[in-house]
Design a protein around this motif. Structure first.
Motif, short mmCIF file in Angstrom:
data_model
loop_
_atom_site.label_atom_id
_atom_site.label_comp_id
_atom_site.label_asym_id
_atom_site.label_seq_id
_atom_site.Cartn_x
_atom_site.Cartn_y
_atom_site.Cartn_z
N ILE A 129 69.76 46.15 64.86
CA ILE A 129 68.89 45.68 63.77
C ILE A 129 67.52 46.35 63.92
O ILE A 129 66.85 46.18 64.94
CB ILE A 129 68.72 44.15 63.80
CG1 ILE A 129 70.09 43.46 63.82
CG2 ILE A 129 67.88 43.69 62.61
CD1 ILE A 129 70.01 41.97 64.10
N LEU A 130 67.12 47.10 62.91
CA LEU A 130 65.81 47.74 62.90
C LEU A 130 64.89 46.99 61.94
O LEU A 130 65.30 46.62 60.84
CB LEU A 130 65.93 49.20 62.45
CG LEU A 130 66.89 50.10 63.25
CD1 LEU A 130 66.82 51.54 62.75
CD2 LEU A 130 66.59 50.04 64.73
N THR A 131 63.66 46.74 62.37
CA THR A 131 62.72 46.00 61.54
C THR A 131 61.41 46.76 61.37
O THR A 131 61.05 47.60 62.20
CB THR A 131 62.41 44.61 62.14
OG1 THR A 131 61.73 44.77 63.39
CG2 THR A 131 63.69 43.83 62.36
N SER A 132 60.72 46.45 60.29
CA SER A 132 59.48 47.14 59.98
C SER A 132 58.62 46.29 59.05
O SER A 132 59.12 45.34 58.44
CB SER A 132 59.79 48.49 59.31
OG SER A 132 58.61 49.18 58.96
N GLY B 122 77.19 49.69 61.44
CA GLY B 122 76.84 48.82 62.55
C GLY B 122 75.34 48.75 62.78
O GLY B 122 74.87 48.28 63.82
N LYS B 123 74.59 49.20 61.77
CA LYS B 123 73.13 49.24 61.90
C LYS B 123 72.51 48.72 60.59
O LYS B 123 72.73 49.29 59.53
CB LYS B 123 72.68 50.68 62.17
CG LYS B 123 71.21 50.82 62.53
CD LYS B 123 70.85 52.28 62.80
CE LYS B 123 71.49 52.80 64.07
NZ LYS B 123 70.96 54.15 64.42
N GLY C 32 69.87 55.62 60.06
CA GLY C 32 71.27 55.24 59.93
C GLY C 32 71.54 53.85 59.42
O GLY C 32 72.70 53.41 59.38
N VAL C 33 70.51 53.14 59.02
CA VAL C 33 70.71 51.79 58.46
C VAL C 33 71.40 51.89 57.11
O VAL C 33 71.07 52.76 56.30
CB VAL C 33 69.34 51.09 58.32
CG1 VAL C 33 69.44 49.90 57.39
CG2 VAL C 33 68.81 50.67 59.68
N ASP C 34 72.36 51.01 56.85
CA ASP C 34 73.03 51.06 55.54
C ASP C 34 72.94 49.75 54.76
O ASP C 34 73.50 49.63 53.67
CB ASP C 34 74.49 51.51 55.68
CG ASP C 34 75.36 50.53 56.44
OD1 ASP C 34 74.80 49.59 57.06
OD2 ASP C 34 76.59 50.67 56.42
#
Length: 330
Positions: A186-189, A153-154, A211-213
């Protein structure tokens, strides 16, 4: 609409200093000659993608093709003038630092047509066209696929530089994922660099540790490091611009920027005596590809059906991606 035909007379001999030229010569008695002037080297993924369109046009139409790597802005104007004086027509230029010179110079060469790639600049003369292959829609589709694929979910996104043309990938991806699952994280970089794969790898490791997959990279050469980190961690990656499934098996999807097809199409139109000035938009509605069939065929039958429905809604206008992106930004 402006009518044109290739007509090759005596090429004016001029002395120019060209710092870096890649030439692919072919016999082109009927097809004439066209060139690409780029501010990035041919070895970068996006430049390779654009150049592949020229190679296809060479095969299809017998045109003589040449690539000029104008890596120093001091040579931008000189290279444009040199190619125009040598009779290359049409001339393609890439990115707005270079395209700005085309806007100024093109009126001096009314018999030469110019295509500006990846440009937001307004063409000011009848012999200039801005080719717009906006990645927002294909990134939206990638966000949908990522949201349907994640187990945690990430999901993540990593870009190169925080600039408008890169942010379109992020915004489309985010909108597609949230359209599919409003609760998704949603993680961004950003890597802060276009070419350093180590920085891409480091940026990906941070997201993976959180935990992003699934990670979508829009970071040019530094994005190759993102893919490396995903492969090492055993998670999924989404490639960009062209099909990148041959880099590693972890790349299960690629979000296409169909600029190569736009190049082939516009060269073909030119050879048919047609040139359209102003903005030319290549979208899903006009036939631009959002993904590669090799990725599509790996999806489950259920996901294929859902994806087909999503794409059809975008094409028909039932889903307006730009509106969803705007809503997500509020």
């Amino acid at each position: 609409m402006k009518k044109n035909v290739f007509g090759w007379g005596v090429v004016t001999a001029i002395a120019v200093s060209i710092m870096s030229i890649t030439t692919v010569p072919v016999a082109a008695e009927e097809g004439g000659k066209t060139c690409l002037i780029s501010t990035i080297s041919q070895g970068t993924p996006f430049a390779q993608l654009v150049w592949s369109g020229f190679e296809t046009a060479q095969e299809n139409y017998g045109v003589d093709i040449k690539m000029i790597e104008a890596l120093d802005n001091a040579e931008y104007e000189e290279q444009i003038r040199a190619m125009a004086e040598m009779g290359y027509n049409p001339i393609y230029t890439m990115f707005d630092a270079l395209n700005a010179y085309v806007v100024d110079i093109a009126p001096e060469y009314p018999d030469i047509d110019f295509y500006m790639i990846d440009s937001a600049l307004e063409p000011q003369s009848d012999n200039v066209c801005s080719l717009v292959v906006d990645p927002t829609e294909s990134s939206f589709v990638a966000g949908f696929v990522a949201a349907k694929t994640t187990q945690t979910g990430k999901i993540g996104w990593i870009g190169s530089l925080e600039q408008a043309n890169i942010l379109r990938f992020r915004d489309g991806y985010t909108a597609g994922a949230r359209y599919t699952d409003p609760d998704i994280e949603i993680l961004t970089s950003f890597t802060g660099d276009n070419t350093d794969s180590v920085k891409g790898q480091e940026a990906a490791k941070i997201l993976i540790n959180d935990g992003v997959d699934v990670i979508f990279q829009s970071a040019n050469l530094s994005g190759l490091g993102v893919i490396t980190a995903c492969a090492e961690a055993g998670i999924k990656a989404i490639g960009v611009d062209e099909w990148q499934g041959d880099i590693d098996d972890c790349v299960f999807w690629s979000s296409l920027k169909d600029i190569d097809s736009a190049v082939v199409q516009t060269i073909g139109e030119y050879l048919d005596g047609e040139f359209e000035s102003g903005f030319r938009y290549f979208t899903l509605e006009t036939g631009a590809r959002a993904y590669d069939e090799r990725d599509y065929e790996k999806l489950s039958p259920e996901l294929k059906e859902e994806l087909d429905e999503l794409v059809e809604k975008v094409i028909s206008g039932e889903i307006v991606v730009a509106d969803l992106v705007a809503d997500a930004a509020e």
